[in-house]
Design a protein around this motif. Structure first.
Motif, short mmCIF file in Angstrom:
data_model
loop_
_atom_site.label_atom_id
_atom_site.label_comp_id
_atom_site.label_asym_id
_atom_site.label_seq_id
_atom_site.Cartn_x
_atom_site.Cartn_y
_atom_site.Cartn_z
N PHE A 58 0.83 -1.21 0.00
CA PHE A 58 0.00 0.00 0.00
C PHE A 58 0.86 1.26 0.00
O PHE A 58 0.51 2.26 -0.62
CB PHE A 58 -0.97 -0.01 1.20
CG PHE A 58 -0.27 -0.11 2.53
CD1 PHE A 58 0.20 1.01 3.17
CD2 PHE A 58 -0.06 -1.34 3.13
CE1 PHE A 58 0.85 0.93 4.37
CE2 PHE A 58 0.59 -1.44 4.34
CZ PHE A 58 1.06 -0.29 4.96
N ALA A 59 2.02 1.18 0.68
CA ALA A 59 2.92 2.34 0.74
C ALA A 59 3.50 2.61 -0.65
O ALA A 59 3.57 3.76 -1.10
CB ALA A 59 4.03 2.09 1.75
N GLU A 72 5.07 13.77 0.99
CA GLU A 72 5.46 14.05 -0.40
C GLU A 72 5.58 12.80 -1.26
O GLU A 72 5.91 12.89 -2.43
CB GLU A 72 6.81 14.77 -0.41
CG GLU A 72 6.73 16.18 0.15
CD GLU A 72 8.04 16.92 -0.02
OE1 GLU A 72 8.36 17.33 -1.14
OE2 GLU A 72 8.76 17.07 0.99
N PHE A 73 5.33 11.63 -0.67
CA PHE A 73 5.52 10.41 -1.46
C PHE A 73 4.55 10.35 -2.64
O PHE A 73 3.38 10.66 -2.53
CB PHE A 73 5.31 9.16 -0.59
CG PHE A 73 5.53 7.88 -1.35
CD1 PHE A 73 6.79 7.34 -1.48
CD2 PHE A 73 4.47 7.25 -1.99
CE1 PHE A 73 7.00 6.17 -2.20
CE2 PHE A 73 4.66 6.09 -2.73
CZ PHE A 73 5.93 5.55 -2.83
N GLN A 74 5.08 9.94 -3.78
CA GLN A 74 4.25 9.76 -4.96
C GLN A 74 4.57 8.39 -5.56
O GLN A 74 5.74 8.04 -5.74
CB GLN A 74 4.56 10.86 -5.98
CG GLN A 74 3.48 10.99 -7.01
CD GLN A 74 3.51 12.34 -7.73
OE1 GLN A 74 4.15 13.27 -7.28
NE2 GLN A 74 2.82 12.43 -8.83
N SER A 75 3.51 7.62 -5.86
CA SER A 75 3.74 6.27 -6.41
C SER A 75 4.13 6.38 -7.88
O SER A 75 4.04 7.46 -8.48
CB SER A 75 2.47 5.44 -6.29
OG SER A 75 1.52 5.88 -7.23
N SER A 119 2.54 5.37 -10.33
CA SER A 119 1.38 5.77 -11.15
C SER A 119 0.94 7.21 -10.86
O SER A 119 -0.05 7.67 -11.42
CB SER A 119 0.22 4.82 -10.87
OG SER A 119 -0.16 4.93 -9.51
N GLY A 120 1.67 7.88 -9.98
CA GLY A 120 1.35 9.30 -9.72
C GLY A 120 0.43 9.53 -8.54
O GLY A 120 -0.01 10.64 -8.30
N GLN A 121 0.14 8.49 -7.76
CA GLN A 121 -0.71 8.63 -6.57
C GLN A 121 0.09 9.32 -5.46
O GLN A 121 1.05 8.77 -4.95
CB GLN A 121 -1.19 7.25 -6.12
CG GLN A 121 -1.89 7.20 -4.78
CD GLN A 121 -3.30 7.76 -4.82
OE1 GLN A 121 -4.03 7.59 -5.78
NE2 GLN A 121 -3.69 8.45 -3.76
N ARG A 122 -0.32 10.55 -5.13
CA ARG A 122 0.37 11.28 -4.06
C ARG A 122 -0.28 10.94 -2.72
O ARG A 122 -1.51 10.94 -2.61
CB ARG A 122 0.25 12.80 -4.34
CG ARG A 122 0.54 13.72 -3.16
CD ARG A 122 1.96 14.18 -3.11
NE ARG A 122 2.24 14.89 -1.88
CZ ARG A 122 2.30 16.22 -1.76
NH1 ARG A 122 2.10 16.98 -2.81
NH2 ARG A 122 2.57 16.78 -0.60
N CYS A 123 0.57 10.62 -1.75
CA CYS A 123 0.05 10.26 -0.43
C CYS A 123 -0.69 11.45 0.17
O CYS A 123 -0.25 12.58 0.03
CB CYS A 123 1.19 9.83 0.48
SG CYS A 123 0.64 9.39 2.13
N HIS A 182 5.66 6.02 4.86
CA HIS A 182 6.50 6.22 3.68
C HIS A 182 7.96 6.47 4.04
O HIS A 182 8.86 6.24 3.24
CB HIS A 182 5.92 7.33 2.80
CG HIS A 182 4.76 6.82 1.99
ND1 HIS A 182 3.50 7.35 2.03
CD2 HIS A 182 4.69 5.72 1.17
CE1 HIS A 182 2.71 6.63 1.24
NE2 HIS A 182 3.40 5.64 0.73
N ASN A 183 8.17 6.96 5.28
CA ASN A 183 9.56 7.08 5.75
C ASN A 183 10.16 5.67 5.88
O ASN A 183 11.29 5.41 5.43
CB ASN A 183 9.57 7.80 7.10
CG ASN A 183 10.93 8.42 7.39
OD1 ASN A 183 11.89 8.19 6.65
ND2 ASN A 183 11.02 9.19 8.45
#
Ligand SMILES: [Zn+2]
Length: 366
Positions: A58-59, A303-306, A308-312, A344-345
């Motif tokens: 999920f992260a 600030e994490f972004q997957s 596919s562009g999914q920003r947390c 995400h850290n």
């Protein structure tokens, strides 16, 4: 001629007509089979969730928690997501629970209820409930209704009033009603605060005031609020036209405010005083001013972004993360810092340092 149970179904769609054509026996057999299939599918979903949590997938997909993934992607309601996650973790702890859930002897809500009660008991008693005891309790709940389970749990874990959960309900006015039960001793604390403050404030005011203080402390620790240096003689003669130190509620600095503040001329004495105050004591320490800039740049959000562009979307439990870790020579400067949620850290650290090293921090991947 039609019987009482027959209706003209020409206007309905086919599945419904098909159901209406079943005999009573067929109808009962069909629904029994589907309920069984439903439980089997639920177990399969729980197994998949367990693996998703183990891989922390999920992260990687840009969600701060398994709960967020379940509600945003799988579209479970918050309560349904909670029940599934609790049941999955209960299955991980006690393997026997799986077959009990599948047979229907245990329901997701009873398992959730038990785990909530155990947590409350652990928090209150400051002792850990053993795996053996957890297993015994869960198995004792088989075949029990929610109300019966409540009685069993109340006997097993006699938890006094403070552990009664806070009940929240949104009212029609858009406010939230919160119910909290306090013991006599806990209420005495509030009475004492009232007495010493000498003000006839009500309980809500007292709680809000204490919460506001806590909020200020948290914002200071995260660099959202500038920690004011001891006022030098120069500062004490300055005009007080500058905004006062942020009051606790709704005063986090906006980008514009920070820019405005940055544009204000500072005397060299002020600069020196601030520089002294902000002097980091080790390479991991981050200047308050740097923290503030990183926070503003991130918009107070992870600030994490997957891929596919999914920003947390996480806005809480945020941490300042060194993009190049300090142990690898990374500096505590703005360019090497970003704001990440706890999950995400850990995810970023796992990517760099490897899962083996990070196992100690993530129980689910053990
Ligand atoms: Zn995040």
């Amino acid at each position: 001629m039609m019987t009482n149970f027959e209706t003209n179904t020409s206007h309905l769609n086919n599945p419904l007509r098909e159901i209406q054509s079943l005999t009573n026996q067929q109808l009962i057999r069909k629904i029994d089979g589907l309920a069984k299939e439903g439980r089997r599918i639920t177990i399969e979903i729980l197994r998949l969730l367990r693996e998703i949590e183990r891989r922390q997938l999920f992260a990687e997909l840009g969600f701060p928690s398994l709960f967020a993934y379940c509600t945003k992607v799988l579209l479970y309601s918050e309560a349904a997501a909670c029940r599934r996650i609790e049941a999955m973790r209960a299955m991980r702890e006690t393997s026997e629970i799986e077959s009990k859930l599948e047979s229907g002897e245990l329901s997701l809500s009873v398992v959730t209820q038990a785990r909530t009660m155990i947590r409350q008991h652990e928090n209150f008693s400051k002792t850990k409930v053993t795996a053996e005891k957890r297993k015994d309790v869960m198995l004792a709940l088989c075949g029990q209704s929610k109300r019966e389970a409540e009685k069993v749990l109340a006997t097993e874990f006699a938890t006094p009033l403070p552990a009664v959960p806070v009940v929240q309900r949104e009212t029609a006015r858009g406010t939230t009603r919160v119910t909290i039960e306090f013991t006599e001793d806990e209420m005495k604390v509030f009475e004492e605060i009232r007495r010493l403050s000498g003000r006839p404030q009500n309980l809500k005011e007292t709680v809000l005031r204490l919460a506001a203080k806590e909020l200020t402390q948290l914002r200071k620790s995260r660099g959202e609020i500038r920690v004011r240096a001891k006022r030098s003689s120069v500062e004490s003669h300055q005009s007080k036209s500058q905004a006062p130190e942020n009051s606790p509620i709704d005063n986090s600095p906006s980008t514009a405010e920070v820019k405005k503040e940055a544009a204000l001329p500072k005397t060299s004495i002020e600069d020196n005083a601030l520089a002294k105050l902000n002097q980091p004591t080790d390479s991991r320490a981050i200047l308050i001013a740097t923290k503030r800039r990183v926070w503003v740049k991130a918009g107070g959000r992870c600030e994490f972004q997957s891929v596919s562009g999914q920003r947390c979307e996480a806005c809480h439990e945020l941490e300042y993360d060194h993009i190049v870790p300090v142990c690898r020579g990374g500096a505590s400067i703005e360019e090497n810092l970003r704001l990440l949620c706890r999950q995400h850290n850990i995810h970023a650290a796992t990517q760099i340092l490897g899962g083996k090293l990070m196992k100690a921090y993530i129980p689910a991947i053990r």
